[in-house]
Design a protein around this motif. Structure first.
Motif, short mmCIF file in Angstrom:
data_model
loop_
_atom_site.label_atom_id
_atom_site.label_comp_id
_atom_site.label_asym_id
_atom_site.label_seq_id
_atom_site.Cartn_x
_atom_site.Cartn_y
_atom_site.Cartn_z
N ASN A 210 0.84 -1.20 0.00
CA ASN A 210 0.00 0.00 0.00
C ASN A 210 0.87 1.25 0.00
O ASN A 210 1.87 1.33 0.73
CB ASN A 210 -0.91 0.02 1.23
N LEU A 211 0.48 2.21 -0.83
CA LEU A 211 1.17 3.50 -0.90
C LEU A 211 0.16 4.62 -0.70
O LEU A 211 -0.78 4.76 -1.48
CB LEU A 211 1.86 3.66 -2.26
N LYS A 212 0.33 5.38 0.37
CA LYS A 212 -0.55 6.51 0.65
C LYS A 212 0.02 7.77 -0.01
O LYS A 212 1.21 8.05 0.13
CB LYS A 212 -0.69 6.73 2.15
N VAL A 213 -0.82 8.50 -0.73
CA VAL A 213 -0.37 9.72 -1.41
C VAL A 213 -1.27 10.89 -1.02
O VAL A 213 -2.42 10.71 -0.61
CB VAL A 213 -0.38 9.54 -2.95
N ALA A 214 -0.70 12.09 -1.17
CA ALA A 214 -1.45 13.32 -0.91
C ALA A 214 -1.77 13.99 -2.24
O ALA A 214 -0.93 14.05 -3.15
CB ALA A 214 -0.64 14.26 -0.03
N ALA A 273 -0.05 12.98 -8.14
CA ALA A 273 -1.29 12.49 -7.52
C ALA A 273 -2.40 13.50 -7.78
O ALA A 273 -2.80 14.27 -6.91
CB ALA A 273 -1.09 12.29 -6.03
N ASP A 274 -2.94 13.51 -9.02
CA ASP A 274 -3.95 14.49 -9.38
C ASP A 274 -5.22 13.83 -9.90
O ASP A 274 -6.02 14.46 -10.60
CB ASP A 274 -3.40 15.48 -10.42
N ALA A 275 -5.44 12.58 -9.55
CA ALA A 275 -6.69 11.91 -9.89
C ALA A 275 -7.73 12.19 -8.81
O ALA A 275 -7.42 12.78 -7.76
CB ALA A 275 -6.47 10.41 -10.04
N ARG A 305 -3.41 4.79 -2.48
CA ARG A 305 -4.60 5.34 -1.80
C ARG A 305 -4.36 6.81 -1.44
O ARG A 305 -3.34 7.16 -0.84
CB ARG A 305 -4.90 4.55 -0.53
N TYR A 306 -5.31 7.66 -1.82
CA TYR A 306 -5.25 9.06 -1.44
C TYR A 306 -5.60 9.20 0.04
O TYR A 306 -6.58 8.62 0.50
CB TYR A 306 -6.21 9.90 -2.29
N GLU A 307 -4.78 9.97 0.76
CA GLU A 307 -5.00 10.08 2.20
C GLU A 307 -6.31 10.80 2.52
O GLU A 307 -6.84 10.65 3.62
CB GLU A 307 -3.83 10.80 2.86
#
Length: 569
Positions: A210-214, A273-275, A305-307
């Motif tokens: 899992n990778l969390k992105v902002a 991360a612009d979706a 996953r977007y935070e």
């Protein structure tokens, strides 16, 4: 959909030399057994420091790296620092019986080398038997301390994405069975992202990366293909990527929705991360270039996953991956990359001293008919691979570098052919089962190169027993990829296509299935350097050769003597 990322105008300030002192970076690798549970089964594997993948190494350009390897496993081991030049430190390169004898169980060896003239993503892995399936990790080379940052927008975070392969069986037993029968090895049971198969496999919902992105942030994905025997397509649903480096060499920004990585290769790619906030699969599966050849047709996944996202009830969005045999997509990616011309970067040498034309592919060699269990290859023979009809055999009494340094006779010969023994229609399937062309000769034949000579190598794939894309890795050097194409190499036509201005720079090239590639490099690093297919099963069957590069005219251009703790055979 994500926007392409373009080069910043200030980027040319990168890589300027500074007066900052280099550091000495030290690690200890304890190689031993590790019991893990994957795909509903418990298995004991060989790993480093009880981790799978092994530890990530971070250094700055100009640093000295010292790694003490302690072998507590039941197998012989050696570690290769894949892509490191090893300038005048060839004793630390690591390939078993090439630059060293193996580290025996209970033994140890200290690798020491300077990291010079390189930035980006490389990796390290075992170079003894097939143990690199689990003995591997990331090696990140950062810019010099005190220098400017990367020649692309500064990422919010850097993320290693190490793509691997998993067998339910003991991988050493898989290789041993193949060598015993003379046939091809069994295919893997899964692919992995950072050691985790992902939730498309049984018992793996909790074994998913899992990778969390902002939202709005930029991420540098350091993608490595550590799989033993498969090229891989990689995509992130809902996002584009921008390739900014390959094999620790910067590239012109290359926008793409799919990355293709051959075994041994690395790709640095930026992701914005612009979706719409939510969950998105990152996924990888095989690019199977050889029709009819068995391959692992499973798919490994991780979750981006977007935070800010609160949605966990719906499954992540899945990317549309290319078809397994999508050679046009693979070739478009592999061939369209170009180098980023920074100040001080090496330029393509125009005068060539040595020209070699090397066929690569499959064949057979005769076996003892009394032992039919050992003749499970085509035509009742043993399956082989070769370069110019020579199936490369490693020595067993001492390494090639030791034999070269001590001038020991009888370990190898220096008569590797510069052309194949017979010219034929290399990529025609009409000759793919011609037994006369399939027969190979097993030998340890090397090519001697004069110090600082410029070498051009044409790698010509053949269709013998089927055409397949072979990832050819050269130790000790980067090379310029002047051109790639399909069919039989035509010098006049190919030379008109040569990129002599900004060709991509690699240490591992995916030679097109049924095609060719032209490489050029300067032999400025004395030692013994192997060039081989990075598909582990092909290397074991003989798809390799080695160069002896002579010392230069001064002590500063000559290989020092071996270290006192170099393992003995």
């Amino acid at each position: 959909m994500a926007r392409p990322i373009f080069l910043l105008a200030c980027a040319l300030a990168v890589l300027l030399a500074t007066t900052t002192h280099a550091h000495v970076v030290k690690h200890t690798f304890r190689v031993g057994n590790l019991t893990v549970r994957k795909l509903c089964q418990e298995r004991t594997v060989v790993a480093v420091n009880g981790r799978l993948p092994g530890p990530t190494i971070k250094v700055h350009q100009g640093d000295t790296l010292i790694i003490q390897v302690i072998n507590r496993s039941p197998y012989d081991i050696s570690i290769h620092w894949h892509g490191i030049f090893q300038m005048l430190s060839g004793w630390a390169d690591g390939p078993n019986y090439v630059t060293q004898c193996p580290i025996r169980p209970g033994g140890r060896y200290t690798y020491k080398f300077d990291v010079v003239g390189q930035e980006g993503t490389l990796w390290w892995h075992a170079h003894a038997s097939s143990l690199r399936a689990t003995v591997h990790g990331t090696l990140i080379i950062l810019p010099r301390r005190g220098s400017s940052t990367y020649p692309f927008p500064k990422p919010h975070k850097e993320v290693p994405i190490l793509l691997g392969e998993w067998w339910n069986a003991n991988i050493a037993d898989v290789e041993r069975e193949s060598l015993t029968t003379g046939g091809a090895p069994n295919i893997s049971d899964a692919f992995t992202i950072n050691g985790r198969p992902g939730d498309l496999y049984p018992c793996s919902i909790k074994d998913t990366y899992n990778l969390k992105v902002a939202a709005g942030k930029i991420y540098l994905l350091r993608i490595i293909n550590a799989a033993l025997n498969h090229h891989l397509f990689f995509k992130v649903a809902g996002h584009h990527l921008t390739v900014v480096a390959t094999d620790a060499s910067y590239t012109m920004p290359y926008p793409t929705d799919v990355v293709v990585v051959a075994p041994g290769q690395t790709v640095d790619a930026l992701l914005v991360a612009d979706a719409r906030p939510g969950r998105y699969y990152m996924a990888a599966r095989a690019y199977a270039s050889a029709p009819g050849v068995p391959f692992d047709n499973t798919t490994t996944t991780g979750v981006l996953r977007y935070e800010s996202s609160s949605s966990f009830s719906s499954p992540p969005v899945m990317p549309a991956l290319p078809a397994f045999g999508d050679t046009p997509t693979a070739h478009r990616f592999y061939s369209n990359l170009t180098a980023l011309l920074l100040r001080g970067a090496p330029t393509v040498p125009l005068a060539v001293d040595e020209k070699m034309f090397i066929t690569i592919g499959f064949g057979v060699y005769s076996c003892d008919k009394k032992n039919k269990a050992a003749c499970a290859g085509p035509f009742g023979e043993r399956l082989a691979c070769s370069m110019n009809n020579v199936s490369f055999q490693l020595p067993t009494t001492q390494s090639l570098l030791q034999a070269h340094h001590s001038q020991a006779p009888g370990v190898y010969t220096e008569d590797f052919p510069e052309r194949p023994p017979v010219a034929f229609d290399y990529t025609s399937y009409n000759v793919s089962l011609n037994l006369g062309l399939l027969q190979t000769a097993r030998a340890t034949r090397l090519k001697r190169l004069r110090y600082n000579s410029t070498v051009q190598v044409v790698l010509q794939n053949t269709a013998l027993l089927g055409a397949e894309s072979h990832p050819i890795h050269l130790h000790g050097f980067n090379f310029f990829v002047l051109a790639m194409g399909f069919g039989n190499y035509d010098p006049a036509a190919a030379e008109r296509r040569f990129n002599l201005v900004h060709p991509q720079v690699r240490n591992t090239i995916a030679v097109p299935a049924g095609g060719w590639a032209v490489l050029r490099f300067v032999a400025n690093n004395p030692g013994a350097w192997i060039m081989h297919c990075h598909m582990d099963s092909h290397m074991v069957m003989g798809l390799g050769m080695a160069f002896i590069v002579e010392n230069g005219p001064t002590p500063e251009t000559s290989l020092p003597p071996p270290p006192h703790d170099l393992p003995r055979c």
